[in-house]
Write a protein that holds these residues in place. Sequence first.
Motif, PDB file in Angstrom:
ATOM      1  N   LYS A   3      -3.910 -30.804 -11.211  1.00 33.33           N
ATOM      2  CA  LYS A   3      -4.405 -30.564 -12.555  1.00 33.33           C
ATOM      3  C   LYS A   3      -3.340 -29.851 -13.396  1.00 33.33           C
ATOM      4  O   LYS A   3      -2.572 -29.036 -12.878  1.00 33.33           O
ATOM      5  N   ILE A   4      -3.296 -30.153 -14.668  1.00 33.29           N
ATOM      6  CA  ILE A   4      -2.382 -29.462 -15.586  1.00 33.29           C
ATOM      7  C   ILE A   4      -3.091 -28.197 -16.070  1.00 33.29           C
ATOM      8  O   ILE A   4      -4.029 -28.266 -16.866  1.00 33.29           O
ATOM      9  N   ARG A   5      -2.637 -27.049 -15.589  1.00 30.41           N
ATOM     10  CA  ARG A   5      -3.275 -25.778 -15.939  1.00 30.41           C
ATOM     11  C   ARG A   5      -2.444 -24.946 -16.906  1.00 30.41           C
ATOM     12  O   ARG A   5      -2.966 -24.116 -17.641  1.00 30.41           O
ATOM     13  N   LYS A   6      -1.116 -25.130 -16.862  1.00 31.50           N
ATOM     14  CA  LYS A   6      -0.215 -24.244 -17.590  1.00 31.50           C
ATOM     15  C   LYS A   6       0.531 -24.993 -18.697  1.00 31.50           C
ATOM     16  O   LYS A   6       0.861 -26.169 -18.553  1.00 31.50           O
ATOM     17  N   ALA A   7       0.795 -24.267 -19.766  1.00 29.62           N
ATOM     18  CA  ALA A   7       1.551 -24.830 -20.886  1.00 29.62           C
ATOM     19  C   ALA A   7       2.669 -23.868 -21.255  1.00 29.62           C
ATOM     20  O   ALA A   7       2.459 -22.656 -21.337  1.00 29.62           O
ATOM     21  N   PHE A 127       3.202 -29.297 -15.509  1.00 25.00           N
ATOM     22  CA  PHE A 127       2.886 -28.400 -16.618  1.00 25.00           C
ATOM     23  C   PHE A 127       3.083 -29.127 -17.943  1.00 25.00           C
ATOM     24  O   PHE A 127       3.732 -30.176 -18.011  1.00 25.00           O
ATOM     25  N   ALA A 128       2.546 -28.543 -18.986  1.00 26.04           N
ATOM     26  CA  ALA A 128       2.696 -29.089 -20.331  1.00 26.04           C
ATOM     27  C   ALA A 128       3.732 -28.281 -21.096  1.00 26.04           C
ATOM     28  O   ALA A 128       3.959 -27.108 -20.817  1.00 26.04           O
ATOM     29  N   VAL A 129       4.372 -28.925 -22.064  1.00 21.77           N
ATOM     30  CA  VAL A 129       5.261 -28.261 -23.009  1.00 21.77           C
ATOM     31  C   VAL A 129       4.783 -28.634 -24.404  1.00 21.77           C
ATOM     32  O   VAL A 129       4.582 -29.817 -24.697  1.00 21.77           O
ATOM     33  N   LEU A 130       4.584 -27.620 -25.243  1.00 25.16           N
ATOM     34  CA  LEU A 130       4.171 -27.861 -26.630  1.00 25.16           C
ATOM     35  C   LEU A 130       5.167 -27.172 -27.546  1.00 25.16           C
ATOM     36  O   LEU A 130       5.356 -25.951 -27.468  1.00 25.16           O
ATOM     37  N   LEU A 131       5.821 -27.933 -28.399  1.00 26.51           N
ATOM     38  CA  LEU A 131       6.735 -27.343 -29.371  1.00 26.51           C
ATOM     39  C   LEU A 131       5.908 -26.717 -30.483  1.00 26.51           C
ATOM     40  O   LEU A 131       5.111 -27.407 -31.133  1.00 26.51           O
ATOM     41  N   PRO A 132       6.077 -25.419 -30.732  1.00 30.70           N
ATOM     42  CA  PRO A 132       5.208 -24.729 -31.673  1.00 30.70           C
ATOM     43  C   PRO A 132       5.447 -25.067 -33.133  1.00 30.70           C
ATOM     44  O   PRO A 132       4.644 -24.690 -33.995  1.00 30.70           O
ATOM     45  N   ASP A 133       6.533 -25.774 -33.440  1.00 32.02           N
ATOM     46  CA  ASP A 133       6.754 -26.223 -34.818  1.00 32.02           C
ATOM     47  C   ASP A 133       5.862 -27.406 -35.183  1.00 32.02           C
ATOM     48  O   ASP A 133       5.613 -27.657 -36.359  1.00 32.02           O
ATOM     49  N   MET A 143      -3.003 -36.500 -24.222  1.00 31.59           N
ATOM     50  CA  MET A 143      -1.961 -36.463 -23.192  1.00 31.59           C
ATOM     51  C   MET A 143      -2.571 -36.298 -21.799  1.00 31.59           C
ATOM     52  O   MET A 143      -2.177 -36.982 -20.852  1.00 31.59           O
ATOM     53  N   LEU A 144      -3.530 -35.400 -21.678  1.00 30.68           N
ATOM     54  CA  LEU A 144      -4.137 -35.160 -20.370  1.00 30.68           C
ATOM     55  C   LEU A 144      -4.917 -36.385 -19.892  1.00 30.68           C
ATOM     56  O   LEU A 144      -4.933 -36.679 -18.695  1.00 30.68           O
ATOM     57  N   SER A 145      -5.544 -37.101 -20.814  1.00 30.47           N
ATOM     58  CA  SER A 145      -6.238 -38.343 -20.438  1.00 30.47           C
ATOM     59  C   SER A 145      -5.240 -39.367 -19.906  1.00 30.47           C
ATOM     60  O   SER A 145      -5.516 -40.062 -18.912  1.00 30.47           O
ATOM     61  N   ARG A 204       5.339 -33.094 -27.554  1.00 25.97           N
ATOM     62  CA  ARG A 204       4.356 -32.783 -26.526  1.00 25.97           C
ATOM     63  C   ARG A 204       4.782 -33.489 -25.235  1.00 25.97           C
ATOM     64  O   ARG A 204       5.083 -34.686 -25.247  1.00 25.97           O
ATOM     65  N   TYR A 205       4.764 -32.747 -24.130  1.00 30.89           N
ATOM     66  CA  TYR A 205       5.238 -33.279 -22.856  1.00 30.89           C
ATOM     67  C   TYR A 205       4.314 -32.833 -21.725  1.00 30.89           C
ATOM     68  O   TYR A 205       3.743 -31.737 -21.783  1.00 30.89           O
ATOM     69  N   ILE A 206       4.197 -33.655 -20.707  1.00 27.92           N
ATOM     70  CA  ILE A 206       3.664 -33.246 -19.409  1.00 27.92           C
ATOM     71  C   ILE A 206       4.753 -33.595 -18.392  1.00 27.92           C
ATOM     72  O   ILE A 206       5.159 -34.760 -18.290  1.00 27.92           O
ATOM     73  N   LEU A 207       5.229 -32.583 -17.685  1.00 25.55           N
ATOM     74  CA  LEU A 207       6.384 -32.766 -16.813  1.00 25.55           C
ATOM     75  C   LEU A 207       6.080 -32.288 -15.396  1.00 25.55           C
ATOM     76  O   LEU A 207       5.328 -31.335 -15.184  1.00 25.55           O
ATOM     77  N   GLN A 208       6.715 -32.951 -14.435  1.00 19.80           N
ATOM     78  CA  GLN A 208       6.625 -32.531 -13.045  1.00 19.80           C
ATOM     79  C   GLN A 208       7.632 -31.397 -12.789  1.00 19.80           C
ATOM     80  O   GLN A 208       8.674 -31.316 -13.450  1.00 19.80           O
TER      81      GLN A 208
END
Length: 286
Positions: A3-7, A127-133, A143-145, A204-208
């Motif tokens: 599961k993706i828990r952290k960003a 984990f996820a990466v979200l650019l705050p800009d 993304m999670l779907s 927006r990214y989901i990375l291993q």
Amino acid sequence: MKKIRKAVLPVAGLGTRFLPATKAVPKEMLTVVDRPVVQHVVDEAKAAGIEHFIFVTGRGKAVIEDHFDIAYELDATLQERGKTAAFEELKKDLPKAGQTSFTRQQAPLGLGHAVWCAREIVGDEPFAVLLPDMLSPGCMGQMLSAYEKHGGNVIAVEEVKPEETHQYGIVSVGETYGQTFEITGMVEKPKQGTAPSNFIISGRYILQPEVFSILEHGKKGAGGEIQLTDAMIDLMADQKFFGMRYEGKTYDTGSKIGFLTANIAYGLQRPDLKDALVAEIKALLG
């Protein structure tokens, strides 16, 4: 599939495009309507089910940490004055104990380096990466779907005009599965006329977690910085990447026009502001 828990939210940038406003105030704390940009991004991730928010900060960014903490004096004052609605709003936005972590990026060495700085907190899990800009309402949920369907690594993409592709990171399109497609290649800011598609990497990214071992080498790319795109290209040799067409509109609040547009768009979505805002806009336009 974990599961993706952290960003991870890289918030160490200097915000030079917004000087002098960002001389003493972090760009992530500039407000879109009445909420800081970074709060909008956290709201998006929280709504998608993210449980732990990792902020990669720099010098002068302590106010971001304060924003996600209890403000005892303010809370007491609001309660004493009977401002219950404002107090409850602050309480609702407050992360639970242990849901936020802060780590420092001591030098501005690029997005890849900022993500690498979060490695010990992320650990051995995707984990996820979200650019705050970038404000992309609902994007992380989409993304999670996509991740639950395909696994691997997922990147949010959006279409731009072909003549604009040289300004962005671009992906190559492989087999398509509805809203998503397999990414067969990536290139950072290709020369005009050479882009493999008009799908841009949109923040927006989901990375291993294997991406950390690549970033650890500190390979420098465009601008002499450690680029996340370069690390993802290397990771593609061993793992699959999928592009997810974001169904929505992204507002780049790192640009002045994007910031102004976001304020108008978010204001128009507010029932308590919409009519008055429309009237003001019409008056300005004559």
